[in-house]
Design an enzyme around this catalytic site. Structure first.
Site, short mmCIF file in Angstrom:
data_model
loop_
_atom_site.label_atom_id
_atom_site.label_comp_id
_atom_site.label_asym_id
_atom_site.label_seq_id
_atom_site.Cartn_x
_atom_site.Cartn_y
_atom_site.Cartn_z
N HIS A 72 0.83 -1.21 0.00
CA HIS A 72 0.00 0.00 0.00
C HIS A 72 0.86 1.25 0.00
O HIS A 72 1.95 1.28 0.58
CB HIS A 72 -0.96 0.01 1.20
CG HIS A 72 -0.29 0.04 2.54
ND1 HIS A 72 0.02 1.21 3.19
CD2 HIS A 72 0.12 -0.95 3.37
CE1 HIS A 72 0.58 0.94 4.36
NE2 HIS A 72 0.66 -0.37 4.49
N ASP A 74 -0.59 4.32 0.89
CA ASP A 74 -1.13 5.28 1.83
C ASP A 74 -0.43 5.18 3.18
O ASP A 74 0.07 4.12 3.57
CB ASP A 74 -2.64 5.11 1.99
CG ASP A 74 -3.05 3.72 2.47
OD1 ASP A 74 -2.46 2.74 1.98
OD2 ASP A 74 -3.95 3.63 3.32
N GLU A 138 -5.17 0.97 2.69
CA GLU A 138 -4.89 -0.08 3.67
C GLU A 138 -4.96 0.48 5.08
O GLU A 138 -5.44 -0.19 5.99
CB GLU A 138 -3.51 -0.69 3.42
CG GLU A 138 -3.28 -2.01 4.16
CD GLU A 138 -2.71 -1.84 5.56
OE1 GLU A 138 -2.68 -2.82 6.31
OE2 GLU A 138 -2.31 -0.71 5.93
#
Length: 379
Positions: A72, A74, A138
């Protein structure tokens, strides 16, 4: 890519990703940057975005085995800038450590995966299909990220053989642990109803806190299961308890309890719900229960993927990694039920979600070589 250029390549890509302010669910261009690198290697890129979330599915090769590298882009909010020694979105190296939000969780893992594949493909085409599944959801709700992509790909009939998630899993040094399973997570917002009244006239009221007290005692002392050789017993924890109007002379009309189970493979979410409702009903509570299931427990049994990871870690670090099933949830909870042998392996996790998050610079290329070693053994 020349082999002697690889160490700098992992560092450079990690820094470039840290510099993108990708607060969940904003990808901030991270997937586009990675996509450019993968497209140059011959990967076909597909964007499976949903709900404001960026999802990249990139594939190279054909046939089996289908090996997924997942992660991920983020990150969680950094908090106040004044608490950091340097800007969390300006990567900075100090005393051999690379600092920045996402340095460990998990932009270094993504960078190491990309460079590992660049080196691998420079040696020739691997057997089977390599894929990247990268999301920007996530750290948030995880509704429109990996969960969504898996459902889309399932509908196409795809079934992966292996999945490697680049989460920070090491405890003290790179390679000391491989995560091969996770506990499930089941939460509940419980609202218990009473009758509001004056504290001087309890006979005219019904105190929901008093009704909840013996229930809470039973919930916190119940042994839900015994665990097994891979997992500790299921745990119950209260995260919030709220009641009252703010006045000290008012019996509240309701009370709210928030709790969570981290449950092992000896229990199911439905079993735990039934047990809780049995306790609530036996105590005669009037209540509403709003349940949410963040993920089922999973366990990858020893097979080709675990053996490949153990051998790769030993080659790079000299360590024999422990097989670990603790910690919180990750996107592995969506990949394992899909049918893939699934592991998580990444940098040291001591600083994740903390002020001054960091990763050891020397670990960046070593992590990339571990990923490369795993892929070589699976090809």
């Amino acid at each position: 890519m020349a082999d002697d250029a690889a160490p700098q390549a992992v560092l450079d890509l990690t820094c470039a990703l840290i510099a993108r302010r990708s607060l969940t669910p904003d990808d901030a261009g991270c997937c586009a940057l990675i996509g450019e690198r993968l497209a140059a290697l011959g990967f076909a890129l597909e964007w499976i975005d949903a709900g404001g979330v960026t999802n990249l599915w990139a594939t190279c090769g054909s046939g089996a085995p289908l090996t997924i590298l997942a992660g991920h882009t983020d990150v969680v909010p950094p908090g106040s800038r004044k608490d950091w020694l340097s800007d969390p979105f300006v990567p900075e190296i100090r005393d051999g450590m690379l600092y920045g939000r996402g340095a460990a969780d998990m932009k270094s893992g993504l960078a190491a995966m990309v460079v590992a594949v660049e080196r691998l493909l420079a040696q020739g085409e691997p057997r089977g299909t390599l894929a990247f599944l990268i999301t920007s959801d996530e750290e948030g709700s995880a509704l429109h990220g990996t969960r969504h992509v898996v459902e889309v790909l399932k509908a196409r009939g795809l079934v992966p053989d292996y999945a490697i998630v680049g989460e920070a899993t090491a405890a003290e040094s790179l390679g000391d642990r491989i995560t091969i399973g996770r506990r499930g997570s089941l939460g509940c917002n419980l609202r218990v109803f009473g009758k509001q009244g004056h504290v001087a006239y309890p006979e005219k009221a019904d105190n929901p806190i008093h009704r909840l007290a013996p229930v809470l005692l039973e919930l916190t002392t119940t042994v839900w299961d015994q665990g097994n050789m891979h997992f500790p017993p299921t745990s119950f924890q209260v995260s919030n308890l709220h009641a009252g109007t703010g006045a000290n002379n008012v019996i509240p009309g309701d009370a709210e309890l928030v709790f969570n189970f981290r449950f092992c493979t000896e229990s199911t979410a439905d079993d735990l719900k039934d047990l809780v409702h049995g306790i609530l009903d036996r105590h005669g509570l009037r209540y509403e229960a709003d349940w949410w299931l963040s993920g089922e427990p999973f366990l990858t049994r020893e097979g080709a993927l675990i053996k490949a990871a153990q051998a790769a870690v030993a080659d790079v670090t000299g360590l024999t990694p422990a097989l670990f099933t603790g910690g919180g949830t990750s996107d592995a909870r969506f990949l394992a039920p899909w049918g893939a042998e699934t592991i998580e392996i990444g940098p040291v996790n001591d600083s994740i979600h903390k002020i001054n998050e960091h990763v050891l610079v020397a670990d960046l290329d070593r992590l990339s070589r571990i990923y490369q070693g795993v892929l070589e053994r699976l090809s």
